[in-house]
Design a protein around this motif. Structure first.
Motif, PDB file in Angstrom:
ATOM      1  N   VAL A 175       0.848  -1.192   0.000  1.00  0.00           N
ATOM      2  CA  VAL A 175       0.000   0.000   0.000  1.00  0.00           C
ATOM      3  C   VAL A 175       0.886   1.244   0.000  1.00  0.00           C
ATOM      4  CG1 VAL A 175      -1.854  -1.194   1.222  1.00  0.00           C
ATOM      5  CG2 VAL A 175      -0.140   0.092   2.518  1.00  0.00           C
ATOM      6  N   PRO A 176       0.348   2.389  -0.467  1.00  0.00           N
ATOM      7  CA  PRO A 176       1.118   3.639  -0.374  1.00  0.00           C
ATOM      8  C   PRO A 176       1.455   3.979   1.079  1.00  0.00           C
ATOM      9  CG  PRO A 176      -0.758   3.899  -1.864  1.00  0.00           C
ATOM     10  CD  PRO A 176      -0.939   2.574  -1.165  1.00  0.00           C
ATOM     11  N   ALA A 177       2.535   4.718   1.268  1.00  0.00           N
ATOM     12  CA  ALA A 177       3.018   5.015   2.624  1.00  0.00           C
ATOM     13  C   ALA A 177       2.022   5.816   3.447  1.00  0.00           C
ATOM     14  CB  ALA A 177       4.350   5.763   2.537  1.00  0.00           C
ATOM     15  N   ASP A 178       1.134   6.564   2.785  1.00  0.00           N
ATOM     16  CA  ASP A 178       0.142   7.344   3.528  1.00  0.00           C
ATOM     17  C   ASP A 178      -1.211   6.650   3.623  1.00  0.00           C
ATOM     18  OD1 ASP A 178      -0.614   7.518   0.896  1.00  0.00           O
ATOM     19  OD2 ASP A 178      -0.705   9.715   0.817  1.00  0.00           O
ATOM     20  N   HIS A 179      -1.245   5.370   3.289  1.00  0.00           N
ATOM     21  CA  HIS A 179      -2.492   4.602   3.361  1.00  0.00           C
ATOM     22  C   HIS A 179      -2.845   4.337   4.837  1.00  0.00           C
ATOM     23  CE1 HIS A 179      -5.241   1.150   2.868  1.00  0.00           C
ATOM     24  NE2 HIS A 179      -5.413   1.561   1.620  1.00  0.00           N
ATOM     25  N   PRO A 180      -4.134   4.259   5.184  1.00  0.00           N
ATOM     26  CA  PRO A 180      -4.518   3.984   6.584  1.00  0.00           C
ATOM     27  C   PRO A 180      -3.935   2.692   7.151  1.00  0.00           C
ATOM     28  CG  PRO A 180      -6.406   4.773   5.354  1.00  0.00           C
ATOM     29  CD  PRO A 180      -5.310   4.588   4.355  1.00  0.00           C
ATOM     30  N   LEU A 181      -3.659   1.692   6.276  1.00  0.00           N
ATOM     31  CA  LEU A 181      -3.112   0.427   6.771  1.00  0.00           C
ATOM     32  C   LEU A 181      -1.584   0.425   6.839  1.00  0.00           C
ATOM     33  CD1 LEU A 181      -5.389  -2.170   4.917  1.00  0.00           C
ATOM     34  CD2 LEU A 181      -5.456  -1.539   7.335  1.00  0.00           C
ATOM     35  N   ALA A 182      -0.941   1.450   6.345  1.00  0.00           N
ATOM     36  CA  ALA A 182       0.526   1.490   6.331  1.00  0.00           C
ATOM     37  C   ALA A 182       1.077   1.350   7.749  1.00  0.00           C
ATOM     38  CB  ALA A 182       1.004   2.793   5.706  1.00  0.00           C
ATOM     39  N   GLY A 183       2.055   0.463   7.898  1.00  0.00           N
ATOM     40  CA  GLY A 183       2.674   0.254   9.200  1.00  0.00           C
ATOM     41  C   GLY A 183       1.991  -0.767  10.072  1.00  0.00           C
ATOM     42  N   HIS A 184       0.810  -1.266   9.664  1.00  0.00           N
ATOM     43  CA  HIS A 184       0.129  -2.279  10.466  1.00  0.00           C
ATOM     44  C   HIS A 184       0.906  -3.597  10.432  1.00  0.00           C
ATOM     45  CE1 HIS A 184      -4.151  -0.499  10.944  1.00  0.00           C
ATOM     46  NE2 HIS A 184      -3.259   0.466  10.859  1.00  0.00           N
ATOM     47  N   LYS A 185       0.805  -4.361  11.506  1.00  0.00           N
ATOM     48  CA  LYS A 185       1.471  -5.666  11.552  1.00  0.00           C
ATOM     49  C   LYS A 185       0.813  -6.662  10.609  1.00  0.00           C
ATOM     50  CE  LYS A 185       3.370  -5.297  16.218  1.00  0.00           C
ATOM     51  NZ  LYS A 185       3.415  -5.922  17.576  1.00  0.00           N
ATOM     52  N   GLU A 186      -0.482  -6.523  10.367  1.00  0.00           N
ATOM     53  CA  GLU A 186      -1.204  -7.378   9.435  1.00  0.00           C
ATOM     54  C   GLU A 186      -2.536  -6.723   9.128  1.00  0.00           C
ATOM     55  OE1 GLU A 186      -1.639 -11.165  11.240  1.00  0.00           O
ATOM     56  OE2 GLU A 186      -3.071 -10.496  12.740  1.00  0.00           O
ATOM     57  N   ALA A 187      -3.185  -7.236   8.083  1.00  0.00           N
ATOM     58  CA  ALA A 187      -4.469  -6.662   7.667  1.00  0.00           C
ATOM     59  C   ALA A 187      -5.356  -7.773   7.138  1.00  0.00           C
ATOM     60  CB  ALA A 187      -4.262  -5.596   6.594  1.00  0.00           C
ATOM     61  N   GLU A 188      -6.633  -7.653   7.432  1.00  0.00           N
ATOM     62  CA  GLU A 188      -7.624  -8.546   6.841  1.00  0.00           C
ATOM     63  C   GLU A 188      -7.845  -8.133   5.384  1.00  0.00           C
ATOM     64  OE1 GLU A 188      -9.313 -11.089   8.020  1.00  0.00           O
ATOM     65  OE2 GLU A 188      -9.079 -11.011  10.200  1.00  0.00           O
ATOM     66  N   LEU A 189      -7.989  -9.125   4.514  1.00  0.00           N
ATOM     67  CA  LEU A 189      -8.270  -8.830   3.115  1.00  0.00           C
ATOM     68  C   LEU A 189      -9.569  -8.027   2.984  1.00  0.00           C
ATOM     69  CD1 LEU A 189      -7.084  -9.322   0.294  1.00  0.00           C
ATOM     70  CD2 LEU A 189      -8.422 -11.432   0.172  1.00  0.00           C
ATOM     71  N   SER A 190     -10.529  -8.332   3.857  1.00  0.00           N
ATOM     72  CA  SER A 190     -11.824  -7.639   3.800  1.00  0.00           C
ATOM     73  C   SER A 190     -11.717  -6.155   4.125  1.00  0.00           C
ATOM     74  CB  SER A 190     -12.813  -8.309   4.753  1.00  0.00           C
ATOM     75  OG  SER A 190     -12.310  -8.289   6.081  1.00  0.00           O
ATOM     76  N   SER A 191     -10.607  -5.738   4.769  1.00  0.00           N
ATOM     77  CA  SER A 191     -10.449  -4.321   5.119  1.00  0.00           C
ATOM     78  C   SER A 191     -10.026  -3.469   3.926  1.00  0.00           C
ATOM     79  CB  SER A 191      -9.416  -4.170   6.240  1.00  0.00           C
ATOM     80  OG  SER A 191      -8.124  -4.539   5.789  1.00  0.00           O
ATOM     81  N   LEU A 192      -9.825  -4.115   2.762  1.00  0.00           N
ATOM     82  CA  LEU A 192      -9.358  -3.399   1.578  1.00  0.00           C
ATOM     83  C   LEU A 192     -10.497  -3.120   0.605  1.00  0.00           C
ATOM     84  CD1 LEU A 192      -6.117  -5.478   1.313  1.00  0.00           C
ATOM     85  CD2 LEU A 192      -6.168  -3.005   1.589  1.00  0.00           C
ATOM     86  N   SER A 193     -11.694  -3.051   1.121  1.00  0.00           N
ATOM     87  CA  SER A 193     -12.856  -2.755   0.283  1.00  0.00           C
ATOM     88  C   SER A 193     -12.735  -1.357  -0.323  1.00  0.00           C
ATOM     89  CB  SER A 193     -14.139  -2.856   1.115  1.00  0.00           C
ATOM     90  OG  SER A 193     -15.261  -2.484   0.346  1.00  0.00           O
TER      91      SER A 193
END
Length: 306
Positions: A175-193
């Protein structure tokens, strides 16, 4: 006595449907294929090709001979493999095919190892998409191939092929560096809606897998850019164009402006070596699989350090 090279030319026309396609597969000119078949016609006393519009087609006699040629060529390959196994020497030519990420990520280490340990083995490497690798290994055009299939969408292999797993390649979302998920340890695929996606070209394994995986998570893929090379995809992510899911083997250097986030559940593709079962006794096959396995372990160890 029937000449093996002429039988091989006839068999290639039978398999590929034209003299031009057979020439491409055999890496010779169309005129060379036509000359081999003309000589075979003189040897057999039978007409093997006839005009069909602007092209040619094989006669019934040619079809019958091509079926015998397939069995003869398979027997010759088995005999050569058995003879090499008896001598126990890693020699001769080995035609290998691999998809682009494996060519870049695995083959430099593997080829260097094979050249150092087996100087009498000549390896010819061809870059191919996985589906083409499977076809060409099955037909005997390649001796060994590297293919991929995703855990949630496995690829079936034809009968007569053997397989060895090289590594399980984990894919992360980029994801781009300014994306809300940037820096997270992990992400659910469903959170990328609602994200814009960067994908490989339609019809490729990775494009079809991305569409299948997103839809399996109830996400309708909105693809804004298509690029087949993973470094290009990451550059587009860094520019803020969209997100991408990229396997670790394809990551190379991570550019500034992106963040790598592991996915939950984990998305993994299995990378395997395939070869014809009849040729399994060839020492060259075993040597190549060993070198590829070592190269794969090197990557897995670096990921563990990361």
């Amino acid at each position: 006595m029937l000449d093996l090279n002429r039988l091989k030319a006839l068999h290639a026309v039978h398999v590929y449907g034209s003299v031009g396609a057979a020439a491409d597969a055999l890496m010779v000119t169309p005129s060379a294929v036509s000359q081999q078949i003309a000589k075979l016609e003189r040897e057999t006393g039978a007409r093997l090709m006839e005009r069909n519009g602007r092209g040619v087609r094989l006669t019934d006699a040619a079809g019958l001979l091509a079926e015998h040629a397939e069995r003869i060529l398979a027997l010759v390959e088995t005999a050569e493999a058995d003879f090499e196994a008896l001598r126990g020497e890693v020699v001769g030519r080995l035609h290998m095919g691999a998809f682009p990420t494996a060519v870049r990520g695995l083959m430099p280490l593997a080829l260097t190892s094979m050249r150092r340990r087996h100087p009498d083995l000549q390896v010819l490497l061809h870059e191919r998409e996985p589906e083409r690798v499977v076809r060409e290994v099955s037909r005997g055009e390649l001796d060994l191939g590297i293919v991929q299939d995703w855990m949630n969408r496995p690829m079936a292999l034809p009968d007569g092929l053997s397989k060895a797993t090289l590594l399980d390649d984990i894919a992360d979302v980029v994801v781009p560096a300014d994306h809300p998920l940037a820096g997270h340890k992990e992400a659910e695929l469903s959170s990328l809606s609602g994200e814009q996606w960067i994908s490989s070209s339609p019809g490729t394994v990775c494009h079809d897998w991305l569409v299948f995986t997103l839809r399996s998570a109830d996400l309708e893929p909105e693809i804004s850019c298509m690029a087949d090379e993973y470094p290009t995809q990451m550059a587009l992510v860094a520019a803020g164009i969209g997100c991408a899911i990229i396997p670790r083997l394809g990551r190379d250097l991570v550019p500034a402006g992106v963040s790598i986030v592991p996915l939950r559940p984990r998305q993994t593709r299995r990378i395997s070596a395939i070869w014809r079962t009849d040729a399994a006794r060839r020492p060259a096959i075993r040597a190549a699989v060993e070198a590829l396995t070592q190269a794969s372990r090197s990557h897995e160890n670096s990921w563990a350090v990361d």
